[in-house]
Design a protein around this motif. Structure first.
Motif, PDB file in Angstrom:
ATOM      1  N   PHE A 138      -6.241   2.993   2.454  1.00 14.81           N
ATOM      2  CA  PHE A 138      -7.605   2.518   2.880  1.00 14.81           C
ATOM      3  C   PHE A 138      -7.839   1.559   3.321  1.00 14.81           C
ATOM      4  N   PRO A 139      -7.511   1.115   4.626  1.00 19.05           N
ATOM      5  CA  PRO A 139      -8.196  -0.148   5.219  1.00 19.05           C
ATOM      6  C   PRO A 139      -9.738  -0.499   5.543  1.00 19.05           C
ATOM      7  N   PRO A 140      -9.899  -1.771   5.531  1.00 22.59           N
ATOM      8  CA  PRO A 140     -11.155  -2.162   5.990  1.00 22.59           C
ATOM      9  C   PRO A 140     -11.875  -1.541   7.083  1.00 22.59           C
ATOM     10  N   LEU A 141     -13.316  -1.148   6.424  1.00 24.39           N
ATOM     11  CA  LEU A 141     -13.965  -0.455   7.313  1.00 24.39           C
ATOM     12  C   LEU A 141     -14.376  -1.103   8.428  1.00 24.39           C
ATOM     13  N   LEU A 142     -14.012  -2.660   8.418  1.00 26.63           N
ATOM     14  CA  LEU A 142     -13.957  -3.359   9.798  1.00 26.63           C
ATOM     15  C   LEU A 142     -12.979  -3.391  10.577  1.00 26.63           C
TER      16      LEU A 142
ATOM     17  N   ILE B 184     -11.366  -0.760  11.318  1.00 26.99           N
ATOM     18  CA  ILE B 184     -11.340   0.792  11.707  1.00 26.99           C
ATOM     19  C   ILE B 184     -12.519   0.452  12.795  1.00 26.99           C
ATOM     20  N   PHE B 185     -13.084   0.127  12.672  1.00 24.97           N
ATOM     21  CA  PHE B 185     -13.971   0.015  14.046  1.00 24.97           C
ATOM     22  C   PHE B 185     -13.278  -0.904  15.155  1.00 24.97           C
ATOM     23  N   ARG B 186     -12.420  -1.977  14.417  1.00 22.51           N
ATOM     24  CA  ARG B 186     -11.914  -2.764  16.054  1.00 22.51           C
ATOM     25  C   ARG B 186     -10.769  -2.405  15.505  1.00 22.51           C
ATOM     26  N   THR B 187     -10.075  -1.658  15.221  1.00 20.27           N
ATOM     27  CA  THR B 187      -8.814  -0.544  16.063  1.00 20.27           C
ATOM     28  C   THR B 187      -9.937   0.940  17.285  1.00 20.27           C
ATOM     29  N   PHE B 188     -10.814   1.843  16.655  1.00 24.35           N
ATOM     30  CA  PHE B 188     -11.935   2.574  17.240  1.00 24.35           C
ATOM     31  C   PHE B 188     -11.911   1.772  18.598  1.00 24.35           C
TER      32      PHE B 188
ATOM     33  N   GLY C 116      -3.680  14.693  22.878  1.00 24.37           N
ATOM     34  CA  GLY C 116      -4.440  15.366  22.045  1.00 24.37           C
ATOM     35  C   GLY C 116      -5.289  14.346  21.059  1.00 24.37           C
ATOM     36  N   ILE C 117      -6.153  13.967  20.443  1.00 25.81           N
ATOM     37  CA  ILE C 117      -6.697  13.526  19.547  1.00 25.81           C
ATOM     38  C   ILE C 117      -5.694  14.197  17.957  1.00 25.81           C
TER      39      ILE C 117
ATOM     40  N   GLN D  88      -0.223   9.094  11.720  1.00 26.90           N
ATOM     41  CA  GLN D  88       0.109   8.945  10.151  1.00 26.90           C
ATOM     42  C   GLN D  88       1.848   8.796   9.837  1.00 26.90           C
ATOM     43  N   ARG D  89       2.391   9.990  10.636  1.00 27.91           N
ATOM     44  CA  ARG D  89       3.980   9.872  10.734  1.00 27.91           C
ATOM     45  C   ARG D  89       4.827   8.629  10.934  1.00 27.91           C
ATOM     46  N   THR D  90       4.217   7.521  11.463  1.00 30.11           N
ATOM     47  CA  THR D  90       4.229   6.497  11.397  1.00 30.11           C
ATOM     48  C   THR D  90       3.661   5.220  10.826  1.00 30.11           C
ATOM     49  N   TYR D  91       3.128   5.968  10.235  1.00 34.94           N
ATOM     50  CA  TYR D  91       1.904   4.977   8.766  1.00 34.94           C
ATOM     51  C   TYR D  91       1.487   3.947   9.276  1.00 34.94           C
ATOM     52  N   ALA D  92       1.130   4.383  10.709  1.00 33.04           N
ATOM     53  CA  ALA D  92      -0.300   3.866  11.211  1.00 33.04           C
ATOM     54  C   ALA D  92      -1.469   3.905  10.800  1.00 33.04           C
ATOM     55  N   ILE D  93      -2.003   4.012   9.732  1.00 30.98           N
ATOM     56  CA  ILE D  93      -2.843   4.062   8.606  1.00 30.98           C
ATOM     57  C   ILE D  93      -4.283   3.790   9.646  1.00 30.98           C
ATOM     58  N   THR D  94      -4.515   2.687   9.838  1.00 28.58           N
ATOM     59  CA  THR D  94      -5.921   1.856  10.810  1.00 28.58           C
ATOM     60  C   THR D  94      -5.739   2.645  12.089  1.00 28.58           C
ATOM     61  N   GLU D  95      -5.070   3.375  12.576  1.00 24.58           N
ATOM     62  CA  GLU D  95      -4.794   3.926  13.594  1.00 24.58           C
ATOM     63  C   GLU D  95      -5.447   5.598  13.916  1.00 24.58           C
ATOM     64  N   MET D  96      -4.798   6.052  11.515  1.00 20.63           N
ATOM     65  CA  MET D  96      -5.427   7.265  11.176  1.00 20.63           C
ATOM     66  C   MET D  96      -6.870   7.346  11.383  1.00 20.63           C
ATOM     67  N   TRP D  97      -7.011   6.696  10.718  1.00 19.60           N
ATOM     68  CA  TRP D  97      -8.536   6.478  10.151  1.00 19.60           C
ATOM     69  C   TRP D  97      -9.821   6.369  11.507  1.00 19.60           C
ATOM     70  N   SER D  98      -8.676   5.568  12.577  1.00 20.62           N
ATOM     71  CA  SER D  98      -9.591   5.435  13.591  1.00 20.62           C
ATOM     72  C   SER D  98     -10.361   6.674  14.358  1.00 20.62           C
ATOM     73  N   GLY D  99      -8.815   7.697  14.339  1.00 19.77           N
ATOM     74  CA  GLY D  99      -8.657   9.142  15.090  1.00 19.77           C
ATOM     75  C   GLY D  99      -9.254  10.134  14.606  1.00 19.77           C
ATOM     76  N   ILE D 100      -9.964  10.355  12.685  1.00 19.11           N
ATOM     77  CA  ILE D 100     -10.197  11.074  12.311  1.00 19.11           C
ATOM     78  C   ILE D 100     -11.846  10.412  11.753  1.00 19.11           C
TER      79      ILE D 100
END
Length: 262
Positions: A40-44, A46-50, A208-209, A217-229
């Motif tokens: 659960f990375p910081p929301l900021l 996630i926004f930056r990665t988004f 695709g999204i 998720q498979r590569t453990y890029a968690i922040t990128e995963m949350w940005s897609g969600i």
């Protein structure tokens, strides 16, 4: 004198509609501020990665293909559901004859169709569009059947007694009367279209999204995963808002009739 309380309630409702999401985001940011959890990375962050991932960078490679599949499948489902629903709703014997087939097909869990779709259509956008259309068809079809079948018989007989042509009866009497239920089914199908788009891209896709979220998720890029969600949540919200705008304009007469009756 009666308008002031109503206006105050509307202002309060709009305020809550804005304040609640902001409060939820503020709570999320506060709980993840220290970054102690890897999942659960910081929301900021996630926004930056988004911003880095989705604002123009991943638009053409992932967002555009996903939206094209979603809108194509959804459009096919709307057209087919309304056309077939009007035909079945207008004929009681035909409706009874086809009903077992409809109930059988709509009971099939949508994810189960993905392996069959891959075998028949291959791993391409055609398979995904076909699956989205199949899943979205049933709410529209069933609501159209009920809406057309529930048209007031007095309206039908009156239109027939005045010798109104069948085409005019369809577009001026039957479809307007059934429109509220048709739009209700179309709104349910829109949410199903988003879900099926994501599921199909996670199982069999190279873009695709949904594919992006799964690969992150498979590569453990968690922040990128949350940005897609987050992108999927925004996409669903925007599509629903646009649908409500179209529905409000198309059913303006219906709301006016209900207000007059009240």
């Amino acid at each position: 004198m009666m308008r002031t309380p109503t206006r105050g309630i509307r202002i309060l409702g709009v305020g809550l509609e804005i304040a609640v999401p902001i409060g939820a985001l503020a709570l999320w940011a506060a709980l993840t501020r220290d970054g102690s959890s890897f999942y659960f990375p910081p929301l900021l962050d996630i926004f930056r990665t988004f911003q880095e991932t989705w604002l123009f960078a991943g638009m053409g490679t992932d967002v555009v293909p996903s939206l094209s599949r979603l809108l194509s499948g959804y459009a096919i489902a709307v057209v087919a559901g309304v056309v077939v629903g009007v035909a079945l709703g207008s004929s009681h014997p035909l409706r009874r004859m086809v009903d077992p087939v409809v109930q059988f097909l709509r009971a099939i869990p949508p994810p189960v169709l993905i392996p069959a779709g891959i075998l028949v259509l291959g791993v391409n956008s055609t398979m995904k569009v076909a699956l989205i259309a199949f899943v979205c068809l049933w709410p529209i079809l069933l609501n159209t059947i009920d809406g057309v079948g529930g048209v007031d018989p007095t309206l039908r007989e009156t239109a027939r007694s005045f010798q109104i042509p069948r085409r005019d009866r369809l577009f001026r009497v039957v479809l307007p009367s059934a429109a509220p239920q048709i739009f209700a089914g179309a709104r349910v199908s829109l949410a199903l279209a988003v879900i099926m788009m994501v599921v199909s891209e996670m199982v069999a896709s190279t873009n695709g999204i949904g594919y992006f979220v799964l690969q992150s998720q498979r590569t453990y890029a968690i922040t990128e995963m949350w940005s897609g969600i987050l992108l999927l949540a925004i996409l669903g919200y925007v599509l629903n808002a646009l649908f409500l705008l179209v529905e409000r304009r198309a059913l303006r007469w219906h709301r006016g009739a209900r207000t007059g009756s009240a």
